[in-house]
Design a protein around this motif. Sequence first.
Motif, mmCIF file in Angstrom:
data_model
loop_
_atom_site.group_PDB
_atom_site.id
_atom_site.type_symbol
_atom_site.label_atom_id
_atom_site.label_comp_id
_atom_site.label_asym_id
_atom_site.label_seq_id
_atom_site.Cartn_x
_atom_site.Cartn_y
_atom_site.Cartn_z
ATOM 1 N N LYS A 295 10.748 6.002 -0.196
ATOM 2 C CA LYS A 295 10.561 7.140 -0.381
ATOM 3 C C LYS A 295 9.428 8.179 0.239
ATOM 4 O O LYS A 295 8.660 8.972 -0.355
ATOM 5 C CB LYS A 295 10.687 7.591 -2.071
ATOM 6 N N ILE A 296 9.190 7.524 1.359
ATOM 7 C CA ILE A 296 8.195 7.983 2.198
ATOM 8 C C ILE A 296 8.435 9.647 2.806
ATOM 9 O O ILE A 296 9.403 9.633 3.478
ATOM 10 C CB ILE A 296 7.707 7.308 3.377
ATOM 11 N N THR A 297 7.712 10.756 2.695
ATOM 12 C CA THR A 297 7.661 11.819 2.818
ATOM 13 C C THR A 297 6.930 12.531 3.875
ATOM 14 O O THR A 297 6.997 13.538 4.439
ATOM 15 C CB THR A 297 7.940 12.809 1.615
ATOM 16 N N ILE B 34 12.398 1.346 10.637
ATOM 17 C CA ILE B 34 11.540 2.156 10.107
ATOM 18 C C ILE B 34 11.873 3.357 9.228
ATOM 19 O O ILE B 34 11.716 3.460 8.001
ATOM 20 C CB ILE B 34 10.681 3.013 11.299
ATOM 21 N N ARG B 35 13.194 3.804 9.539
ATOM 22 C CA ARG B 35 13.732 5.143 8.895
ATOM 23 C C ARG B 35 14.311 4.375 7.704
ATOM 24 O O ARG B 35 14.441 4.989 6.358
ATOM 25 C CB ARG B 35 14.860 5.786 9.982
ATOM 26 N N ASP B 36 15.003 3.231 7.707
ATOM 27 C CA ASP B 36 15.556 2.274 6.269
ATOM 28 C C ASP B 36 14.455 2.147 5.411
ATOM 29 O O ASP B 36 14.573 2.568 4.254
ATOM 30 C CB ASP B 36 16.309 1.176 6.906
ATOM 31 N N PHE B 37 13.393 1.739 6.049
ATOM 32 C CA PHE B 37 12.054 1.345 4.922
ATOM 33 C C PHE B 37 11.809 2.723 4.373
ATOM 34 O O PHE B 37 11.549 2.719 3.128
ATOM 35 C CB PHE B 37 10.918 0.606 5.687
ATOM 36 N N ALA C 155 0.782 -1.315 0.071
ATOM 37 C CA ALA C 155 0.077 -0.056 -0.193
ATOM 38 C C ALA C 155 0.861 1.385 -0.024
ATOM 39 O O ALA C 155 0.228 2.366 -0.443
ATOM 40 C CB ALA C 155 -1.019 -0.040 1.289
ATOM 41 N N VAL C 156 2.085 1.241 0.568
ATOM 42 C CA VAL C 156 2.813 2.358 0.723
ATOM 43 C C VAL C 156 3.004 3.197 -0.630
ATOM 44 O O VAL C 156 2.998 4.476 -0.469
ATOM 45 C CB VAL C 156 4.037 2.134 1.584
ATOM 46 N N PRO C 157 3.354 2.778 -1.785
ATOM 47 C CA PRO C 157 3.630 3.197 -2.856
ATOM 48 C C PRO C 157 2.616 4.118 -3.390
ATOM 49 O O PRO C 157 2.313 5.264 -4.064
ATOM 50 C CB PRO C 157 4.058 2.468 -4.016
ATOM 51 N N ASN C 158 1.207 3.682 -3.218
ATOM 52 C CA ASN C 158 -0.101 4.283 -3.319
ATOM 53 C C ASN C 158 -0.051 5.504 -2.457
ATOM 54 O O ASN C 158 -0.494 6.583 -3.117
ATOM 55 C CB ASN C 158 -1.116 3.432 -3.347
#
Length: 140
Positions: free
Chosen positions: A107-109, A99-102, A63-66
């Motif tokens: 590319k979570i902002t 979490i930071r590495d993931f 789900a994260v890329p969405n």
Amino acid sequence: MKTLSLSLLASLLTSALAPAQAIKKFQFEVETLGGRKLTQDDFKNNVLIIDFWGTWCGPCKKAVPNLVNLYSKYKHHGLEIVGLNYRERGSKAEVLATIRDFATTAKITYPLAIGTAKIQRQVLGFGGYPTMLFFNKGLN
């Protein structure tokens, strides 16, 4: 200026959504991985998605890329996303590093924080991860 409606937002997500249950007054206070304190009051003028997730969770990772794309496209139109991470294993330092590495790789902002049991208990019938809560302006 374009406005973002909840129905449009929901239709943009590609994963199946569980039936919605009303939450009368959702409240939270967390510290982001960057050290910023966030509460529900910070988002009263935004459309908000709260994502309950974990790096260990396959559907969460899918789900994260969405979410990243939605945030990139609509953050300037009033969309905010807060990712609340749950059930990571290890010391606090190890969990934060995981979490930071993931987040860097994905590319979570949008803001990420470690969720609490108190926050999760507000979701009646919590069914597992990922769980996303959608709020109109005013957290309705």
